[in-house]
Design an enzyme around this catalytic site. Sequence first.
Site, mmCIF file in Angstrom:
data_model
loop_
_atom_site.group_PDB
_atom_site.id
_atom_site.type_symbol
_atom_site.label_atom_id
_atom_site.label_comp_id
_atom_site.label_asym_id
_atom_site.label_seq_id
_atom_site.Cartn_x
_atom_site.Cartn_y
_atom_site.Cartn_z
ATOM 1 N N ARG A 102 0.792 -1.814 0.524
ATOM 2 C CA ARG A 102 -0.195 -0.004 0.138
ATOM 3 C C ARG A 102 0.702 1.198 0.030
ATOM 4 O O ARG A 102 1.688 1.414 0.934
ATOM 5 C CB ARG A 102 -0.871 -0.107 1.726
ATOM 6 C CG ARG A 102 -1.230 1.289 1.497
ATOM 7 C CD ARG A 102 -2.925 1.091 2.712
ATOM 8 N NE ARG A 102 -4.465 0.946 1.705
ATOM 9 C CZ ARG A 102 -4.665 0.609 2.733
ATOM 10 N NH1 ARG A 102 -5.500 1.124 3.387
ATOM 11 N NH2 ARG A 102 -5.789 -0.340 2.155
ATOM 12 N N HIS A 129 -7.316 0.637 -6.027
ATOM 13 C CA HIS A 129 -7.471 -0.272 -5.326
ATOM 14 C C HIS A 129 -8.361 -1.407 -5.756
ATOM 15 O O HIS A 129 -9.252 -2.121 -5.345
ATOM 16 C CB HIS A 129 -8.617 0.654 -4.858
ATOM 17 C CG HIS A 129 -8.565 -0.187 -2.697
ATOM 18 N ND1 HIS A 129 -8.228 -0.902 -2.729
ATOM 19 C CD2 HIS A 129 -9.102 0.257 -1.339
ATOM 20 C CE1 HIS A 129 -7.805 -1.094 -1.144
ATOM 21 N NE2 HIS A 129 -8.735 0.227 -1.321
ATOM 22 N N GLN A 132 -9.909 -4.441 -3.586
ATOM 23 C CA GLN A 132 -11.258 -3.167 -2.943
ATOM 24 C C GLN A 132 -12.228 -4.062 -4.233
ATOM 25 O O GLN A 132 -13.685 -4.262 -3.651
ATOM 26 C CB GLN A 132 -11.463 -2.131 -2.486
ATOM 27 C CG GLN A 132 -12.413 -1.365 -1.811
ATOM 28 C CD GLN A 132 -13.629 -2.228 -0.872
ATOM 29 O OE1 GLN A 132 -12.220 -1.816 0.436
ATOM 30 N NE2 GLN A 132 -14.064 -2.730 -0.128
ATOM 31 N N ASP A 219 -16.860 7.196 -1.620
ATOM 32 C CA ASP A 219 -16.356 7.288 -1.586
ATOM 33 C C ASP A 219 -16.166 8.397 -0.470
ATOM 34 O O ASP A 219 -16.214 9.831 -0.852
ATOM 35 C CB ASP A 219 -14.705 6.468 -2.290
ATOM 36 C CG ASP A 219 -13.316 6.054 -1.109
ATOM 37 O OD1 ASP A 219 -13.544 6.646 -0.284
ATOM 38 O OD2 ASP A 219 -12.806 6.325 -2.156
ATOM 39 N N CYS A 258 -16.244 1.403 0.750
ATOM 40 C CA CYS A 258 -15.446 0.827 0.887
ATOM 41 C C CYS A 258 -14.576 0.907 1.810
ATOM 42 O O CYS A 258 -14.254 0.124 3.165
ATOM 43 C CB CYS A 258 -13.675 0.922 -0.462
ATOM 44 S SG CYS A 258 -13.267 2.679 0.051
ATOM 45 N N ARG A 286 -13.456 -8.643 1.568
ATOM 46 C CA ARG A 286 -11.746 -8.079 1.126
ATOM 47 C C ARG A 286 -11.390 -9.872 1.751
ATOM 48 O O ARG A 286 -10.299 -9.891 0.362
ATOM 49 C CB ARG A 286 -11.634 -7.094 2.165
ATOM 50 C CG ARG A 286 -11.626 -5.581 1.699
ATOM 51 C CD ARG A 286 -11.760 -5.056 0.201
ATOM 52 N NE ARG A 286 -10.094 -5.355 0.250
ATOM 53 C CZ ARG A 286 -9.587 -4.323 1.224
ATOM 54 N NH1 ARG A 286 -10.219 -3.298 1.578
ATOM 55 N NH2 ARG A 286 -8.237 -4.422 0.866
#
Length: 302
Positions: A102, A129, A132, A219, A258, A286
């Site tokens: 990440r 991502h 996700q 988001d 998310c 996930r």
Amino acid sequence: MKDLLKLLDLSGADIGKILDLADQLKFDAKNGIAQKPLAGKTLAMIFEKNSTRTRVSFETGIYQLGGQGIFLSGTDSQIGRGEPVQDTARVLSRYCDGIMIRTFAQETVEKLAYYADIPVINGLTDFAHPCQVLADLMTIREKFSRLDGLKICYIGDGNNMANSIIVGGLKCNMSVSVACPVGFDPHPGVIAFAGDYAGFKLTRDIREAASGADVVFTDVWASMGQENERELRKSAFSGYCVDGELMKLTNNAMVQHCLPAHRGEEITEEVFEAHASEIFDEAENRLHAQKAVMALTMGNIS
Ligand code: CP
Ligand code: NVA
């Protein structure tokens, strides 16, 4: 599959294969059937940004598959002192069987994968991502028993989540409508990719994007690394909120976020809580989706 760097690298069939394995691994886990395709293997997990879900789901996932995760924070490791990514890649390749990272720039992940002899999995960059969105697609497919032909909409910042939802949704034959304020569009490369799809729409109007949608995504207005833009973004994104009025325009849509969520900004408390079971199914998935990614990249499953 060697790596998972971004969904642009995968075909719709590749995504389908990951989702099928994720469903199988979820079923097995719920029924006490242990699958250990990564017995004895290690996953280096590099975090240059904060995380709750990604860290815990990867660490739990590799453990459930028989392996071991090794947490490396950017600040405590030599990465934080500037050791070049090409050296980190070659060193970790001598010890480990996979790397999850990440970080900020997508180029860092691409460079890591170029120099590593072991699979590299993108656990979030400023651009993408992918883990996700694989979990999101899995959650949508669980609810509707298909992806094909569904309409998804994304309301808010044209960030890593928007980029990955556009690519993942279109590759899975969904139509994708995105509403972003001027100046906050998705990545130009993603817009160019999406331009080939009749089912893609970019608008400034959240009502137009949400109209008839089967799935509503949103988001945060300010992503990790953009903390100093919070006030500016609060005014730029005012009105880009998933609320009860917007939901009335949809096809009785499910809601995906998310997480972490900022109630009262991109989503109201009321909508969040009304759709909490879908949002926490998404968070759970996930684990299952990433177990599938790890098994397909690091294991001997093809
Ligand atoms: N959604 C997500 O990636 O959560 P974390 O930042 O907690 O890992
Ligand atoms: N867009 C958010 C996603 C967090 C999981 C961020 O990058 O901070």
